[in-house]
Scaffold this active site. Sequence first.
Site, PDB file in Angstrom:
ATOM      1  N   GLU A 196       0.884  -1.168   0.000  1.00 13.31           N
ATOM      2  CA  GLU A 196       0.000   0.000   0.000  1.00 13.31           C
ATOM      3  C   GLU A 196       0.917   1.212   0.000  1.00 13.31           C
ATOM      4  OE1 GLU A 196      -1.302   3.103   0.408  1.00 13.31           O
ATOM      5  OE2 GLU A 196      -1.534   2.775   2.561  1.00 13.31           O
ATOM      6  N   GLU A 224       3.422   8.929  -3.876  1.00  7.19           N
ATOM      7  CA  GLU A 224       4.416   8.353  -2.968  1.00  7.19           C
ATOM      8  C   GLU A 224       5.436   7.489  -3.702  1.00  7.19           C
ATOM      9  OE1 GLU A 224       2.611   6.319   0.286  1.00  7.19           O
ATOM     10  OE2 GLU A 224       1.664   8.117   1.097  1.00  7.19           O
TER      11      GLU A 224
END
Length: 701
Positions: free
Chosen positions: A158, A167
Amino acid sequence: MLRFFLNHLTFTRRMSIFTQCLNPLTGTVSWEEKDENYDYHQEVARSAFADMLHDHERNQKYYIALKTAIDRKHKIGEEANVLDIGTGTGLLSMMAAKCGADSITACEAFTPMAKCAIRIIQENGFEDKIRLIHKRSTRMTVGKNGDMIKKANILVTEVFDTELIGEGALSTFRHAHEHLLEENSIVVPHSATVWVQVVESSAVNAWNTIQPIQYKNECMLQTPHSVMSCYGAAAVHDIQLTQFPYNAFKPLLPPQPIFRFDLSGKTPLLYDEKICLHVKPISSGIAQAVFMWWDLNMDIDNKVLLSCAPVWEHPDTKKLQEKGLSLTEIADLIPWRDHWMQAIYYLPIETSVNVDKEVSLVGYHDEYSLWFQLINETIYDVPDCERPVCSCGIHVAYCRTRIGQLNEQTRNEKYIKALEKKITSDTVCLCLSDGCLLSLVASKLGAKKIFILETNFLSRKSTEMFIEANNLSERIEVIQSMDDLPPENMINLIFGEPYFVTSIVPWENLYFWYLISKYSSQVQRIPIAATIMGVVVEFKDLHKIRAPLGICEGFDLSIFDKLVQASSEKSDSPIEAQPLWEYPAKALSLPFVIKEFDLTQNVKEYPNINLTNTIPILECGSCNGVALWVDWHLDSEITVSSGPITEIQPGKRISWDPFTRQGVHLFRDIKTVTQQSILSCSFKFVPQHGNMKFDFLIKKL
């Protein structure tokens, strides 16, 4: 909260460090003694992602997809060797162990979290099944003496944010497929889709473009062309779109899937991509912004979908509407996420669209960011487009909340009415606020001279741009330093909104009080008083960002709770700023006054304050917070509030000002309250030093 850490001394004294801090109330810099591990505790506290782990739907869908992947490998006679990238607390690795994985390698680069995960894994009895590597996945090695003896055949991770790829998800998956995974590996999640919807909305646009200031059908201040034509801030505008009023925007195009990312490795993940969709509008209007969200297909068979869509486009909404539920009721049922919100992208050029004419919606992404443009024709040769950045400086000087505040017409009218009462042709006004465009309006109202203090470089440049665009330089002088403030005999009115870029919580704008106290009370001022207000609340979801996890999906994560709480207590203020319009809350009390300040008095002569008060709880519920704000009294008749925009009624949801951030105290120990409960409120203020402290405690009568 202490902010703006300028530097650290390099020595310790009795296990302490000295940190240079700016006091936003007084504007002074001081040295404060902190725990020697203060930076560490700050980093740990900021890493808290408890709201993500409170997301039961997310956890369960990862769990289901992991079990499906492990069972699939076992059914074809293969071992299930799992790699968990960015394991955090180790939750997904422990899920894999419980699902029967043959081997599990977890990696975590953040040192405190890696150590915490090791302890959590041990506490839950999986230390023999999970190997944790304290590295970034991109530095892991495979082989006899490597971090993994052999490549994994199941990846679970994740590494997503509001923008999906912000990210570094693309590089993480690409590296894993190239170096850490077998060719026919199963990836959880299997794929991701970015959805977009083009809208017209003056309310949305108010967060991006400063509009001309109107008053009594007259334009009081024009916006420079460079501001009106600017692309806006480069950073994504993340927002809880479900809480945005459905009647405050008009959808012009139906929701469109624009980027599809195959995370399984079957097709390459591109770092740079452009996609053009030919779409027929569903409404005519002016395209101003793009709403964005994404979803994840968790498994190979695409049976498990995790959606981040706002309520009006959520896949569960239609089924719930068929049961007779309203959008408001459905919003209370769909999963709440603060770690994965929706986003707004502002179109570089506002474009007129017609319901009968097909348009081209173009999406772009690089390794970390998305951006869009709309072309009012059908194109096949897709143009290149650089990622939009601010060219006017306004979007660098001010946050989106402040830009929205500058556009708030009702608020502006109150200030102008208060100024009208005071300004004559002899008025010489001193403005003490950052980026205060209303001070320029004072010139339009007939003031003889306006002095504006702008110590912030970016704010000063922005103000000067508006002065030049409105030809006001003859009567307005911008001052760069407090040492250059005009003497008292030169001015007869001091004005402020008040707003300062260094202020985070509303009462830090009382810096205005410290500035005006350089002048005697004989000089007229606006505002004349300020009141710090509060209300006891039951947040529907916001408290989860601080609420302990305890047992999460059957695993004991209390070690994580202790780690974050200990660090938070050493580095965080008990009160933080939040845009409460995005976070539903029910009032459990009437609004209450904490303290009213007379701004006509000298703050340095104000006595120390040490108050304790009790507030009756009028509504039963789960008390998890206290919301705080400031009411600014411009004169005896006009008040501007940074809090609720309608009357607070116990038991009812509070409607908050969307253009300010309120202060929030969240209780770690959440209590069920009744009408036999009270809130004990303690408030301490030392004006000489600008020290302000709040304490709240729930008690039973």
